[in-house]
Design a protein around this motif. Structure first.
Motif, PDB file in Angstrom:
ATOM      1  N   ARG A 162       0.820  -1.301   0.011  1.00 27.33           N
ATOM      2  CA  ARG A 162      -0.060  -0.155   0.098  1.00 27.33           C
ATOM      3  C   ARG A 162       1.001   1.263  -0.150  1.00 27.33           C
ATOM      4  O   ARG A 162       0.512   2.426  -0.475  1.00 27.33           O
ATOM      5  N   ARG A 163       2.109   1.058   0.392  1.00 31.10           N
ATOM      6  CA  ARG A 163       2.981   2.354   0.682  1.00 31.10           C
ATOM      7  C   ARG A 163       3.704   2.760  -0.700  1.00 31.10           C
ATOM      8  O   ARG A 163       3.573   3.727  -1.038  1.00 31.10           O
ATOM      9  N   VAL A 164       3.994   1.629  -1.485  1.00 31.86           N
ATOM     10  CA  VAL A 164       4.634   1.971  -2.740  1.00 31.86           C
ATOM     11  C   VAL A 164       3.874   1.991  -3.985  1.00 31.86           C
ATOM     12  O   VAL A 164       4.322   2.372  -4.996  1.00 31.86           O
ATOM     13  N   ARG A 165       2.747   1.293  -3.856  1.00 36.51           N
ATOM     14  CA  ARG A 165       1.532   1.414  -4.933  1.00 36.51           C
ATOM     15  C   ARG A 165       2.012   1.000  -6.250  1.00 36.51           C
ATOM     16  O   ARG A 165       1.896   1.404  -7.306  1.00 36.51           O
ATOM     17  N   PRO A 166       2.662  -0.464  -6.446  1.00 36.56           N
ATOM     18  CA  PRO A 166       3.025  -0.889  -7.912  1.00 36.56           C
ATOM     19  C   PRO A 166       1.700  -1.064  -8.448  1.00 36.56           C
ATOM     20  O   PRO A 166       0.729  -1.785  -8.039  1.00 36.56           O
ATOM     21  N   GLU A 167       1.922  -1.017  -9.784  1.00 35.19           N
ATOM     22  CA  GLU A 167       0.714  -1.542 -10.664  1.00 35.19           C
ATOM     23  C   GLU A 167       0.766  -2.921 -10.895  1.00 35.19           C
ATOM     24  O   GLU A 167      -0.430  -3.328 -10.971  1.00 35.19           O
ATOM     25  N   ARG A 168       1.800  -3.361 -10.872  1.00 34.87           N
ATOM     26  CA  ARG A 168       1.814  -5.169 -10.888  1.00 34.87           C
ATOM     27  C   ARG A 168       2.724  -5.562  -9.740  1.00 34.87           C
ATOM     28  O   ARG A 168       3.695  -4.947  -9.631  1.00 34.87           O
ATOM     29  N   TRP A 169       2.472  -6.533  -9.239  1.00 31.33           N
ATOM     30  CA  TRP A 169       3.316  -7.189  -7.914  1.00 31.33           C
ATOM     31  C   TRP A 169       3.320  -8.798  -8.563  1.00 31.33           C
ATOM     32  O   TRP A 169       2.563  -9.698  -8.433  1.00 31.33           O
ATOM     33  N   LYS A 170       4.751  -8.959  -8.654  1.00 30.02           N
ATOM     34  CA  LYS A 170       5.236 -10.409  -9.352  1.00 30.02           C
ATOM     35  C   LYS A 170       5.743 -10.994  -8.170  1.00 30.02           C
ATOM     36  O   LYS A 170       6.838 -10.706  -7.600  1.00 30.02           O
ATOM     37  N   ILE A 171       4.886 -12.092  -7.844  1.00 28.83           N
ATOM     38  CA  ILE A 171       5.596 -12.936  -6.688  1.00 28.83           C
ATOM     39  C   ILE A 171       6.062 -14.271  -7.133  1.00 28.83           C
ATOM     40  O   ILE A 171       5.325 -15.229  -7.840  1.00 28.83           O
ATOM     41  N   PHE A 172       7.321 -14.441  -7.120  1.00 30.81           N
ATOM     42  CA  PHE A 172       7.911 -15.757  -7.504  1.00 30.81           C
ATOM     43  C   PHE A 172       8.469 -16.676  -6.479  1.00 30.81           C
ATOM     44  O   PHE A 172       8.773 -16.492  -5.479  1.00 30.81           O
ATOM     45  N   PHE A 198       1.940 -17.648   1.388  1.00 28.72           N
ATOM     46  CA  PHE A 198       2.124 -16.536   1.095  1.00 28.72           C
ATOM     47  C   PHE A 198       1.320 -15.532   0.255  1.00 28.72           C
ATOM     48  O   PHE A 198       0.805 -14.671   0.499  1.00 28.72           O
ATOM     49  N   VAL A 199       1.062 -16.291  -0.834  1.00 32.28           N
ATOM     50  CA  VAL A 199       0.226 -15.647  -1.801  1.00 32.28           C
ATOM     51  C   VAL A 199      -1.258 -15.591  -1.330  1.00 32.28           C
ATOM     52  O   VAL A 199      -1.781 -14.536  -1.423  1.00 32.28           O
ATOM     53  N   ASP A 200      -1.852 -16.541  -0.632  1.00 30.61           N
ATOM     54  CA  ASP A 200      -2.967 -16.149   0.056  1.00 30.61           C
ATOM     55  C   ASP A 200      -3.176 -15.325   0.877  1.00 30.61           C
ATOM     56  O   ASP A 200      -4.180 -14.591   1.114  1.00 30.61           O
ATOM     57  N   ARG A 201      -2.121 -15.007   1.811  1.00 31.42           N
ATOM     58  CA  ARG A 201      -2.108 -13.911   2.956  1.00 31.42           C
ATOM     59  C   ARG A 201      -2.398 -12.722   1.942  1.00 31.42           C
ATOM     60  O   ARG A 201      -2.566 -11.595   2.695  1.00 31.42           O
ATOM     61  N   HIS A 202      -2.060 -12.520   0.857  1.00 26.72           N
ATOM     62  CA  HIS A 202      -2.132 -11.149   0.207  1.00 26.72           C
ATOM     63  C   HIS A 202      -3.240 -11.051  -1.022  1.00 26.72           C
ATOM     64  O   HIS A 202      -3.322 -10.018  -1.468  1.00 26.72           O
ATOM     65  N   LYS A 203      -4.006 -12.052  -0.939  1.00 22.29           N
ATOM     66  CA  LYS A 203      -4.915 -12.182  -2.142  1.00 22.29           C
ATOM     67  C   LYS A 203      -5.994 -10.978  -2.001  1.00 22.29           C
ATOM     68  O   LYS A 203      -6.541 -10.389  -3.057  1.00 22.29           O
ATOM     69  N   HIS A 204      -6.197 -10.239  -0.741  1.00 21.19           N
ATOM     70  CA  HIS A 204      -7.086  -9.272  -0.553  1.00 21.19           C
ATOM     71  C   HIS A 204      -6.585  -7.886  -1.282  1.00 21.19           C
ATOM     72  O   HIS A 204      -7.588  -7.259  -1.365  1.00 21.19           O
ATOM     73  N   LEU A 205      -5.329  -8.019  -1.488  1.00 26.72           N
ATOM     74  CA  LEU A 205      -4.993  -6.774  -2.198  1.00 26.72           C
ATOM     75  C   LEU A 205      -5.514  -6.675  -3.811  1.00 26.72           C
ATOM     76  O   LEU A 205      -5.598  -5.609  -4.243  1.00 26.72           O
ATOM     77  N   ASN A 206      -5.940  -7.782  -4.368  1.00 25.76           N
ATOM     78  CA  ASN A 206      -6.425  -7.569  -5.696  1.00 25.76           C
ATOM     79  C   ASN A 206      -7.732  -6.836  -5.665  1.00 25.76           C
ATOM     80  O   ASN A 206      -7.930  -6.252  -6.542  1.00 25.76           O
ATOM     81  N   ALA A 207      -8.688  -6.738  -4.306  1.00 25.55           N
ATOM     82  CA  ALA A 207      -9.956  -6.113  -4.478  1.00 25.55           C
ATOM     83  C   ALA A 207      -9.482  -4.763  -3.988  1.00 25.55           C
ATOM     84  O   ALA A 207     -10.253  -3.889  -4.271  1.00 25.55           O
ATOM     85  N   GLU A 208      -8.190  -4.496  -3.993  1.00 27.16           N
ATOM     86  CA  GLU A 208      -7.780  -2.857  -3.631  1.00 27.16           C
ATOM     87  C   GLU A 208      -7.338  -2.358  -4.907  1.00 27.16           C
ATOM     88  O   GLU A 208      -6.699  -1.162  -4.797  1.00 27.16           O
ATOM     89  N   GLY A 209      -7.189  -3.220  -5.898  1.00 30.94           N
ATOM     90  CA  GLY A 209      -6.681  -2.659  -7.330  1.00 30.94           C
ATOM     91  C   GLY A 209      -5.264  -3.230  -7.507  1.00 30.94           C
ATOM     92  O   GLY A 209      -4.900  -2.678  -8.641  1.00 30.94           O
ATOM     93  N   TYR A 210      -4.572  -3.756  -6.726  1.00 25.04           N
ATOM     94  CA  TYR A 210      -3.207  -4.245  -7.210  1.00 25.04           C
ATOM     95  C   TYR A 210      -3.323  -5.461  -7.925  1.00 25.04           C
ATOM     96  O   TYR A 210      -4.073  -6.515  -7.539  1.00 25.04           O
ATOM     97  N   LYS A 211      -2.700  -5.475  -9.098  1.00 22.98           N
ATOM     98  CA  LYS A 211      -2.599  -6.773  -9.880  1.00 22.98           C
ATOM     99  C   LYS A 211      -1.644  -7.766  -9.273  1.00 22.98           C
ATOM    100  O   LYS A 211      -0.205  -7.311  -9.513  1.00 22.98           O
TER     101      LYS A 211
END
Length: 276
Positions: A162-172, A198-211
């Motif tokens: 939320r602080r850095v606001r990336p348009e896309r977040w690639k999780i490897f 790790f992925v599931d912990r951050h899924k809620h960010l999709n609803a906030e507009g982060y891809k």
């Protein structure tokens, strides 16, 4: 399908020593000259490549990255840099107008964890936040690249996102590549279930507009079109690097036919998106 998006690993040296690094390139001891690199860009554009990602090593350490960005812009490429930010400020000073995307690598929002991973020296997170702000001011589109390992798979990076606001977040998912990081990465490897945690912990960010773009080991292998510092296509589809003949000697199409590329994986991991 033509290789519409290519990662050009133009520069082997790096200022960091990330323990999981997939592209240490111990068998490569040289790189293309500026003129040869410019010629390579021309050939790739003529062959139908649309997006060029300058990577490394650390690409901002390359003394002629600016010239390559300018030429790539002139040729009509969508331009991108994948970087830890080493000399990004200097590159932006002269070439911000030549850059469409920057992918900044941050694996943990915790400075100590980043340091343990070899990502910086204890101030990488702070420096990256400053760079994210600068990129947003320049209106350059921003990606965040995060490698999930045993040291960070239990972390919650939501506040940092939320602080850095990336348009896309690639999780490897941390990947072992023989001849590149074997001997260093084994203690950092995680299971598919741990990665998914790790992925599931951050899924809620999709609803906030982060891809969020999720890349398991299976999706990563063989799904990237990559060129090494010597101007050869290479692939990690078999778990180690295989190389083509030099593109400048045999041409793009002949060289590309000599390496494996899994188009289905490329598409499934979101390799095509609205990059313009």
């Amino acid at each position: 399908m033509k290789p519409v998006s290519i990662n050009f690993h133009l520069w082997k040296p790096c200022n960091y020593h990330c323990k999981f690094c997939y592209e240490t390139m111990p068998d490569i001891h040289d790189n293309l000259s500026l003129n040869d690199s410019l010629h390579l860009l021309k050939l790739l554009r003529e062959a139908g490549t649309e997006k060029i990602n300058f990577a490394g090593g650390e690409p901002t350490l390359c003394p002629y990255l600016g010239e390559l960005l300018s030429e790539a812009r002139r040729l009509g490429f969508v331009t991108s840099i994948v970087t830890n930010g080493a000399r990004l400020t200097q590159v932006l000073t002269r070439h911000a107008a030549d850059i469409d995307w920057v992918g900044l690598s941050v694996d943990s929002a915790d400075e100590e964890t980043s340091k343990r991973l070899g990502r910086g020296f204890g101030d990488h997170v702070k420096q990256s936040i400053t760079l994210f702000d600068a990129l947003n001011e320049h209106k350059i589109r921003v990606k965040l690249n995060t490698v999930v390992t045993r040291l960070n798979y239990q972390e919650d990076m939501s506040a940092f996102i939320r602080r850095v606001r990336p348009e896309r977040w690639k999780i490897f998912q941390v990947l072992l590549v023989k001849g590149q990081n074997d001997g260093n990465v084994e203690d950092l490897l995680i299971t598919k279930a741990q990665f998914q945690e790790f992925v599931d912990r951050h899924k809620h960010l999709n609803a906030e507009g982060y891809k969020i773009v999720v890349e398991t080991n299976d999706l990563m292998r063989g799904s990237y079109v990559m060129i090494d510092p010597l101007g050869r296509f290479f692939s990690d589809a078999k778990g180690y690097h295989e190389y083509s003949l030099p593109i400048l000697e045999v041409g793009v199409n002949t060289a590309f036919a000599q390496v494996d590329w899994y188009v289905e994986n490329f598409v499934e991991r979101g390799g095509i998106y609205d990059w313009r």
